[in-house]
Structures are given as structure tokens and as C-alpha cells.
Design a protein around this motif. Structure first.
Motif, PDB file in Angstrom:
ATOM      1  N   ALA A  92      13.910   9.715  -4.384  1.00  0.00           N
ATOM      2  CA  ALA A  92      13.286   8.647  -5.163  1.00  0.00           C
ATOM      3  C   ALA A  92      11.795   8.788  -4.940  1.00  0.00           C
ATOM      4  O   ALA A  92      11.321   8.559  -3.820  1.00  0.00           O
ATOM      5  N   GLY A 146       7.472   8.443  -1.654  1.00  0.00           N
ATOM      6  CA  GLY A 146       8.831   7.931  -1.828  1.00  0.00           C
ATOM      7  C   GLY A 146       9.777   8.397  -0.744  1.00  0.00           C
ATOM      8  O   GLY A 146       9.392   8.568   0.418  1.00  0.00           O
ATOM      9  N   HIS A 147      11.017   8.564  -1.166  1.00  0.00           N
ATOM     10  CA  HIS A 147      12.114   9.025  -0.300  1.00  0.00           C
ATOM     11  C   HIS A 147      12.332  10.482  -0.670  1.00  0.00           C
ATOM     12  O   HIS A 147      12.853  10.784  -1.742  1.00  0.00           O
ATOM     13  N   ASP A 190      12.491   8.556   4.581  1.00  0.00           N
ATOM     14  CA  ASP A 190      12.002   7.383   3.849  1.00  0.00           C
ATOM     15  C   ASP A 190      10.484   7.239   4.004  1.00  0.00           C
ATOM     16  O   ASP A 190       9.895   7.755   4.956  1.00  0.00           O
ATOM     17  N   LEU A 233       4.878   2.150   3.126  1.00  0.00           N
ATOM     18  CA  LEU A 233       4.915   2.646   1.764  1.00  0.00           C
ATOM     19  C   LEU A 233       5.644   1.579   0.964  1.00  0.00           C
ATOM     20  O   LEU A 233       6.841   1.349   1.153  1.00  0.00           O
ATOM     21  N   ILE A 264      11.783   2.465  -4.062  1.00  0.00           N
ATOM     22  CA  ILE A 264      11.400   3.870  -4.218  1.00  0.00           C
ATOM     23  C   ILE A 264      11.088   4.500  -2.860  1.00  0.00           C
ATOM     24  O   ILE A 264      11.082   5.719  -2.726  1.00  0.00           O
ATOM     25  N   ASP A 265      10.887   3.696  -1.813  1.00  0.00           N
ATOM     26  CA  ASP A 265      10.578   4.266  -0.502  1.00  0.00           C
ATOM     27  C   ASP A 265      11.829   4.711   0.261  1.00  0.00           C
ATOM     28  O   ASP A 265      11.749   5.486   1.200  1.00  0.00           O
TER      29      ASP A 265
END
Lengths: 311, 311, 311
Positions: free
Chosen positions: A78, A92-93, A128, B28, B62-63
Motif C-alpha cells: 500500500a 506506505g507499507h 509498515d 507516517l 496506507i501506512d
């Protein structure tokens, strides 16, 4: 929206596992060669050579329909990424540079099937809360740095993740150095892994070499060494094999050796069938298991037979 | 199907929070200006001026890639709506009229960034099991009523939700009155909120005014008052600010004042970058936090810097 | 990708339930006539008459937005299927042949609304880890066999599922025999169900007949008998009704009778409105409830009024 793409992988197969503590098991494997996934990605041209992209990628188990990655909806990826002449900045991830090096360069199994290098190698696939920057390639060199916020109030070092890789590509040769470290919950110690990888394409045959040094959060050290080969046979067939040796430097001597052989046959540009065999010999109290792309496995021998469709 | 649209928002940024009980934290942020989302919506013309639409809208972080709204798949919106000359009737998991008034009319931050009015205002964003009816606009007037079934066997009043709003629009002026109340699990008491909102567009500058009276399920009362302004600068830039005062009428005097400033710059019609600062001064044991669109936050000061892409 | 289709159902309605232990309840039903769903399916022609398809189908509650099937992302269906002249072979999380016989042939309510045959019939809708083979139809005969791996280490029979059905179709007549059995966690016993179904289309009126013999894992036996009728009225209207009798052969005599009536009116090819009434008379300590397509219900009388949109 014209720029949105829905894509994914549906991969399923039979998985036989032997040598586990509770005995042999036959499974319908979900994501054996590649983890099954469904993704949404989009792109916008912001002008001046700058492109914004986003990726939302779910991992699912095709045998149960459940989401993988502890149920996270977009547990694979993500992120938003801005790409330009100065490189790519994404948040993001995200995959770690360490994982990308292992998957894309080191492992002839591409972290799938019974020969998945992750059966042995100590690896963080994704993190993350990350910010990542990838340089453009310059004279064959490129670098990838990633920072994952620990998001711990009062201690910005706690739980943080730092990863980086540098890659040199020149024709058939790729050399990469990757490193990662993660602080524990109080930032009193961190685990770390460093890996050097080489790959050389001799025509249709590719050789792979990787060596990793690992230190866990308690300070114990180990090494992983992989020798791999893959061969594109005439037409649609591909053979690949690897041997991985895990060397535990502590007095416990939890050593292991994995040997694996895989084969895939492309039915089309998007679909292939595959078979693989992997075996691990654990020494002392080592407890490594033969898994697949999506499953950590329960046995010391694994046999796979399946189909993978990329859409 | 030609009528199906996949849409969404990818929003991420850096969030700095200070003044929380456990200390400062850098994050984030996921969904800072607008909560990140992925939706599916469709439309069918049933003839005679009647349109059926459906919306299935997921909220994600989104993180981490995880679903928001306690993991609900379509936790933002899930509804069927029939629209015709007589208005719109919809059923499902829907926004409340109260939230829509706060978000669309009252708050120059549109319930996003460090200035999110929801940091202070007592608000129910969405409710399960709802039937909602929105009138057509008639001489500038429209109304929106919503009923949420409590679905409690043997007591139809338990846990039920009732919301309504009335709006008057005339050129640059919008005035809205919104109300909501929810019964507790035995229907022995209910919480309620009433809010009066005014908005006036003076050319490129818009003024916002809101006042809400809240009574919780135990009978304690409080008031929230907001004064906001937003200015469309030349071209792509927008500045917005608000001050919110929370007045607790109980002897505990848990009062608070929030002040916030935000700025956004459009890179394209679909993408903008933004920055915001918000600060809350809590009195007595008040414990309001500066959050973002998707996160309730942990500190009394918040700083945001991010990017939002609408697709 | 040109071959990918996003499809689904949005179904919502009012559900009144009476006669439950905790009293009457009014609900916003999610998936009353058909369970609400969102699916992704794709197809690839592998040449030589062989087609690969995949289906990823989520079930969701339109009243809350949450995923059904205990939160599984693709809890309705997740499978890869290869179809050719020799039949169809599929693997994944799939409907059982038993359920398909009940839903497609036996039940005039198609396992939806207050008359859902699953209110009474003992039925497994879908099973994990399955391999399924469906023969081509030959002189009206076809067969469907399914095996679900128990995936229990050391005991391949534990938790396994076996299902099969045989169907004969000849013009207006369909006859089907379905069977299923599931081993318990130690493979020391299994439950089983066998059902014979007949359906005959007399012009616009269709008669349905089904009889099932059930034996649970403890050896208790019961029988279910259904008589159903459905009538396509002039144009867009359809009426359907069924009576189901459950006979418990044990001394507890937990018998029950369900009677139900339903009606649907098509607003378009993709959208209909519907109403239904169902009642169950439980004998002794029997505790059957009138449910809907997506909900097991809490009462012995159910009334439905809703809208279903297929996209």
C-alpha cells in the motif's frame, strides 16, 4: 478512470509435507509458486517528467478465501510513489530493499515453491510506515534506502526499521549488497542482516550466489550461503535448483542445509504449471521447514504441483 | 459492466504529534487530508427518471495496508439508493446528516488534517442499519432524515439512531441545522447533538460559523463553537484556518480551545500537497487531541505534511 | 486486463422477525433475496478448447459494510478452474455439490428470503481446500465430485470433506442426487447427508420436490422433505412457495414445519423488488429460525421487503 488497473495472481496447487513434528500432511496450497494476490494500481502524469503512482495490493489464500498478512486488506503493498529524473520517493507499507534483493536477484525460486530461500534466510519481506528512496541508475549503479517509523511515543528509535541496498548491473552481471536492521520496542538493541548477492547470466543458464550475515536482537550470529542455478530450456520450460547452508555460530549449532529442485512449464504468457521438491536437513535443534511462497510449511520435505495464473 | 466505477483516495504524509501523555511521536500518517479509500459504485437507469445507485467504499491505512473502521471491508459506505423526482431513498451503512453538515458546510478543513473539527466536535460519522431520505431542493430548502435500526430483539428503541438536517442555500449563503440522537442499549436514555451552521462565500474567501449543543447519555451538556475561514489564492493554492472552543457546562469544566492553519497546493486536478498545523489547549482534565482525517491523534500539537491523490 | 470482470449483488431490505426467544426485532437486512457480494472473475483461453477461469468473490453486509463468512475477504468463492472437453477441474474455496443441488434445483426460494430451504435443511454451503471435478453432460447425465483436504498433520482423513452429486436433465425434468460427508477432527466419525431432488417445469409453473436423510456425527438421524412451487406470472412477476417438514427420528422428536410464500417484481433485467413471508412451527425443543439469504434469523416468523440489484 483510465489509469486504474486491476491485476493479480491466482496460484493453487497440491502441497505434500513430510517430516513435521505432527506427521505428514497433504494440503491444497494457496500461492505456491507466487502468493495469490489482487491489486489496484494507478498512475498520473504530473508533468515535467514526474509520475505519481499508487499501489494497493491484497494477498489472499485461494484455499479459504481469507486475506493473508494477518488479515490486512492490502497486506502486500500500500503505497504512493512519485517518480522523476531524480529517482523515486515512496511512502506506505512496502517491500524492503533486503527482500527485493533476495527475491529479484538471489533466489532462483523467486521466494516461491519448496525451494523458497526464505525457508532458511532471515528476511523481513515488508515494513509498515516506511519512506523509501530509490536512485536512478548511474553507470550501472543504483541505491535503495528505506526508513520505517517506529511510531512509538517518546522514543523515536523504538521499533524503527532501516534498510538499504546497492546494486551494480552490467550486462549479464548483477551484484547487490543489502542491509537491514530493526530496533526492539525500547531501542535497547537491534537485529541486523547483511547480504551480498551475485548473479551471472551465461546465455540460457543463470548462476546465483548469496551470502548473508545475521545477528538477532540478543546478539546471536548466523550465516546463510546459497548457490543457485536456473536454466531456460527450449521454449516454455524452466528448471531451477538451489542449495542453502545455514551456519549457526552459537554453541547450540542449529545448522541446516536445504536442497531444492523446481520446474515450470508455461501454458501461455500468463499461465504456467509447476512442480518442485525441497528438503531440509536440520542439525541439533534447528527447526527450519520447507514452505511455499505463501506458507511457512510444517515439514522438512515438501513436494509441490500446481498452476499459476497472472492477470 | 459499463456502469461500474472503481474510485478512491490515496493520501499519506508525515505527522508530528507533541504534548501527548507518552511524549512526542513521528508517524507516517495514513489519510491526513482525506482518509484513504477504495470504492466501487454503480448506477442503473430504471426509467421514468428513477436511478438506482450503489456504493461500496472501503477505508484503508496506507501506512500498514490494513482496513480502517475496525476492519470492516466497506466500513466507509455500503448502500443502495433510489433517486427520483421525489428525492433520494437509501439504505445501508451511511454517513449521518450531522456528519455531512459538519464536513461539507461547517469545517474549512473538511474534517481533515490537524484542524479536523472532529478533534473537538462530538460527532457520529456513520451509522449501521440506516434508512435515509433526502428531499429535492425546493426554493433553496432541502431536508435529510435518517433512521438507524437498533436491531435489538424485544426493544425496538434500544440502540436506535435518529438524525436529520435541514439546509437552506441561496447563492453564496448556506445555512444548515443538524440534529442527531442515539438511544443506549436499554433505551433508558439517549445522547443528542444539535448544530447550527452558516457559511458565506465572499468571492474567493469563505467564512464558516458553527455552534453545537451536546448532551451525553448521562445528561452532561457541552457546547462547541467554530469560526473558520478559507481562501482560494491565485491559482492552485488554498489557505484555511479555524478556531474551535469547547465549553463544558459541568462542574468539571473540561474546556478546550483548538486553533489550526492549513494550506494545500494542487499539482493537478487530482493531486495536491498540503501542510497544516493545529494546537489544542485543554483546561482541567480535558483530553482532546489533534488528529487527522483518519487518525484521532495522541498529542495537543500536530504538524502535517503530505500528498493526496484522488482517483 | 480485458478479461477481468467486476460483478456483484447489492441487496437490502426490511426484515421483521417474531417469535424469537428475546422477542420481536426489526432489522435492515443485508442480502435478503440474494447475499450481497462483490466479485472479480477472469478468463484465459489456453487454446485447444481449454479455458482457465478464476473467481474471487466477497460476501459483505450492506447494513454494516463488514465482510461476511467470518470476515474472510473472498469468503464466498476463491478458485481456479480449468475447463475443457473432458469437463471442469477446479481448486480452492468452493460451493459444495450438495449446496448447488439445494440452491439451483430444489429450492424455489434459491436459498433466499424467509423461505430459504437452509432454514431447515442441514447443508454445507462451501468448503475450504477443495478439488472438484464436474463431468460434461452426456445424454442428460452429469456428475460433480468434490474432495476437501482436512489438512491435519498425521491424519489425512481428519476433517476431510467428500461431496458428490449426479444430475439428469431432460427437457422440463431435472432429477438430482447429492451426498456429502465430513469427518470429525480425529476421523473417528463423520456426519453425512443424502438428498434426492426432482424439478419439473409445467410451462410457467415449476414444481419442486426434495427429500434429504441426515445423520450427524453422533449418529442421530433426521429427514427433511420439501414441496415447492414457483410461477412466472405475466411479465415481470414471480410467485413462489414451499413447505418443508423436518422429521427427527430420535426420541427428542425435535420436529418442525416451515411454510413460506414469496414474490418478486423485476424493475429491470438487473433489479427487482421482493416480499416474502415465512413461518416455522417448532415441536418439542426444536429451534429452527426463519432467516434470509445472508442471515440465520432469530424468530419463527419472518417478513421481508426489499430490493436486489445485480451488477
Amino acid at each position: 478512470q483510465s489509469s486504474l488497473t486491476v491485476y493479480g495472481v491466482a496460484d493453487a496447487g497440491l502441497v505434500l509435507e513430510r517430516g513435521g513434528d505432527a506427521g505428514a500432511v497433504q494440503k491444497l496450497g494457496n500461492g505456491v509458486a507466487s502468493s495469490s494476490r489482487l491489486g489496484f494500481k494507478g498512475k498520473e502524469d504530473l508533468g515535467g517528467g514526474t509520475i505519481l503512482t499508487f499501489i494497493l495490493e491484497n494477498g489472499y489464500s485461494i484455499d479459504t478465501g481469507a486475506a493473508k498478512q494477518n488479515g490486512a486488506l492490502f497486506g502486500r503493498q500500500a503505497l504512493i510513489c512519485v517518480t522523476g529524473e531524480a529517482g523515486a520517493l515512496s511512502v506506505g507499507h512496502q517491500y524492503t530493499p533486503f527482500y527485493k534483493t533476495l527475491n529479484n536477484v538471489a533466489d532462483p525460486f523467486a521466494t516461491g515453491m519448496a525451494g523458497n530461500a526464505q525457508n532458511i534466510f532471515d528476511d523481513t519481506t515488508r515494513v509498515d510506515n516506511t519512506v523509501e528512496y530509490i536512485t536512478p541508475r548511474f553507470h550501472g549503479f543504483s541505491a535503495d534506502v528505506q526508513y520505517g517509523f517506529g511510531e512509538t511515543a517518546g522514543n523515536s528509535a523504538a521499533n524503527r526499521y532501516i534498510g538499504a541496498s546497492g546494486t551494480y548491473e552490467n550486462g549479464p552481471l548483477t551484484i547487490a549488497l543489502a542491509h537491514q536492521q530493526r530496533d526492539n520496542a525500547t531501542a535497547s538493541a537491534h537485529s541486523r542482516n547483511t547480504m551480498l548477492v551475485g548473479r551471472y547470466r551465461f546465455g540460457d543458464v543463470t548462476g546465483h550466489l548469496a551470502h548473508a550475515c545475521n545477528r538477532d536482537v540478543l546478539g546471536s550470529e548466523s550465516h546463510d550461503t546459497m548457490l543457485g542455478v536456473s536454466a531456460q530450456m527450449s521454449g516454455a520450460d524452466r528448471l531451477f535448483a538451489s542449495v542453502i547452508r545455514h551456519h549457526d555460530t552459537t554453541s547450540a549449532q542449529r545448522n541446516a542445509v536445504q536442497a531444492a529442485l523446481g520446474y515450470s512449464h508455461a501454458l501461455s504468457r500468463r499461465t504456467d504449471i509447476y512442480a518442485a521438491y525441497g528438503h531440509i536437513r536440520n542439525s541439533s535443534t534447528a527447526a527450519f521447514h520447507v514452505g511455499t511462497a505463501a506458507d511457512t510449511g510444517s515439514g522438512t520435505t515438501g513436494v509441490n504441483l500446481g498452476v499459476r495464473h497472472v492477470f
